[in-house]
Design an enzyme around this catalytic site. Structure first.
Site, PDB file in Angstrom:
ATOM      1  N   PRO A   2      33.501  36.705  54.285  1.00  0.00           N
ATOM      2  CA  PRO A   2      34.535  35.691  54.067  1.00  0.00           C
ATOM      3  C   PRO A   2      35.596  36.192  53.087  1.00  0.00           C
ATOM      4  CG  PRO A   2      32.344  34.720  53.941  1.00  0.00           C
ATOM      5  CD  PRO A   2      32.162  36.211  53.980  1.00  0.00           C
ATOM      6  N   GLU A   3      36.864  36.076  53.489  1.00  0.00           N
ATOM      7  CA  GLU A   3      37.965  36.494  52.640  1.00  0.00           C
ATOM      8  C   GLU A   3      38.720  35.251  52.168  1.00  0.00           C
ATOM      9  OE1 GLU A   3      40.136  39.620  54.608  1.00  0.00           O
ATOM     10  OE2 GLU A   3      38.338  40.819  54.920  1.00  0.00           O
ATOM     11  N   LYS A  57      38.354  34.818  45.659  1.00  0.00           N
ATOM     12  CA  LYS A  57      37.360  34.407  46.649  1.00  0.00           C
ATOM     13  C   LYS A  57      36.225  33.601  46.022  1.00  0.00           C
ATOM     14  CE  LYS A  57      36.947  38.595  48.567  1.00  0.00           C
ATOM     15  NZ  LYS A  57      36.543  39.628  49.559  1.00  0.00           N
TER      16      LYS A  57
END
Length: 269
Positions: A2-3, A57
């Site tokens: 996940p970015e 993030k």
């Protein structure tokens, strides 16, 4: 992994269900993810969730008694469920609310993190970070100044959290292609005019990805369990050997900083 768009989509998905609600209890089904899960998180039980923010993030769940900091790692995801919904394999953390809901953290590879920060303090993982890419602080003048004399590859440069946060591998590849800049070019050799275009494309690409619900390549799902659809918009990422969408020549692949890098030798200079 996940970015930034995926983390922002997660924040947007869980916030309406959690802000203003009271934390009933934490349930930890493992003592450790990437790092040990701090027992200080229990101090947040009984506290009202004031806000849910994102920095780079990381997700920050704010209360008056401190902040829970969440990182999704390589394969983490968050879902808001009914509290009596059975836990599945890899469901490692529950944040139970007094309204009968639970924020459930699933992480098959256990490379994410749950951390705690005292009120008014800053956690070490959030220090020495560059500006957010979707703010005015990230602009062509700022990054051109940072890049002066830098011999590092421009792709590696824009992925450095000390320069700008949240420009992950997928979005760096796509933005450089749209800007016609070779990812291997030294950052110090990028012209001011090219920085203007690259900054515009980074911002636009991230915004589109957020609107599309992020990119689902393997593990990521939105807070409602649905996949992200930006993968359908990808021009070069993961497409080595396929025709360039601009010129038709085969797209190339190499590693820069241990990250897979995709580009067109004809279109990008």
């Amino acid at each position: 992994m996940p970015e930034l768009p995926e983390v922002e989509v997660s924040r947007m998905g869980i916030s309406p269900h959690m802000v203003g609600q009271t934390i009933k209890a934490f349930v930890f089904r493992t003592p450790k993810l990437r790092w040990d899960i701090p027992q200080e998180l229990k101090l947040l039980e009984g506290q009202v969730i004031r806000n849910i923010r994102r920095r780079a993030k990381y997700l920050l769940i704010d209360t008056d008694q401190g902040t829970a900091i969440v990182h999704l790692g390589m394969s983490g995801s968050l879902r808001v469920l009914d509290a009596d919904f059975p836990a599945a394999k890899h469901d490692h953390v529950d944040l139970k609310l007094t309204n009968g809901k639970v924020l459930r953290y699933n992480d098959p590879r256990r490379f994410g993190a749950w951390l705690w920060c005292a009120p008014g303090e800053s956690h070490a993982v959030l220090e020495h970070m560059g500006p957010e890419p979707l703010t005015d602080a990230f602009n062509s003048e700022y990054i051109a100044d940072k890049a002066q004399g830098k011999r590092v590859a421009v792709k590696q440069f824009i992925m450095d959290n000390k320069v700008v946060v949240g420009v992950g591998n997928i979005y760096a590849n796509e933005s450089l292609f749209k800007s016609r800049i070779l990812p291997t070019r030294q950052a110090g050799q990028v012209t001011p005019q090219e920085w203007v275009l690259l900054v515009e494309n980074i911002k636009a690409t991230l915004k589109i990805a957020i609107n599309q619900g992020g990119t689902t390549l393997k593990d990521f799902a939105q807070a409602d369990g649905k996949p992200g659809y930006f993968a359908q918009e990808l021009l070069v990422y993961g497409k080595a050997g396929e025709p360039c969408p601009e010129c038709g020549e085969p797209l190339q692949e190499l590693k820069i900083g241990q990250r897979n890098t995709f580009f067109c030798n004809e279109c990008q200079q």
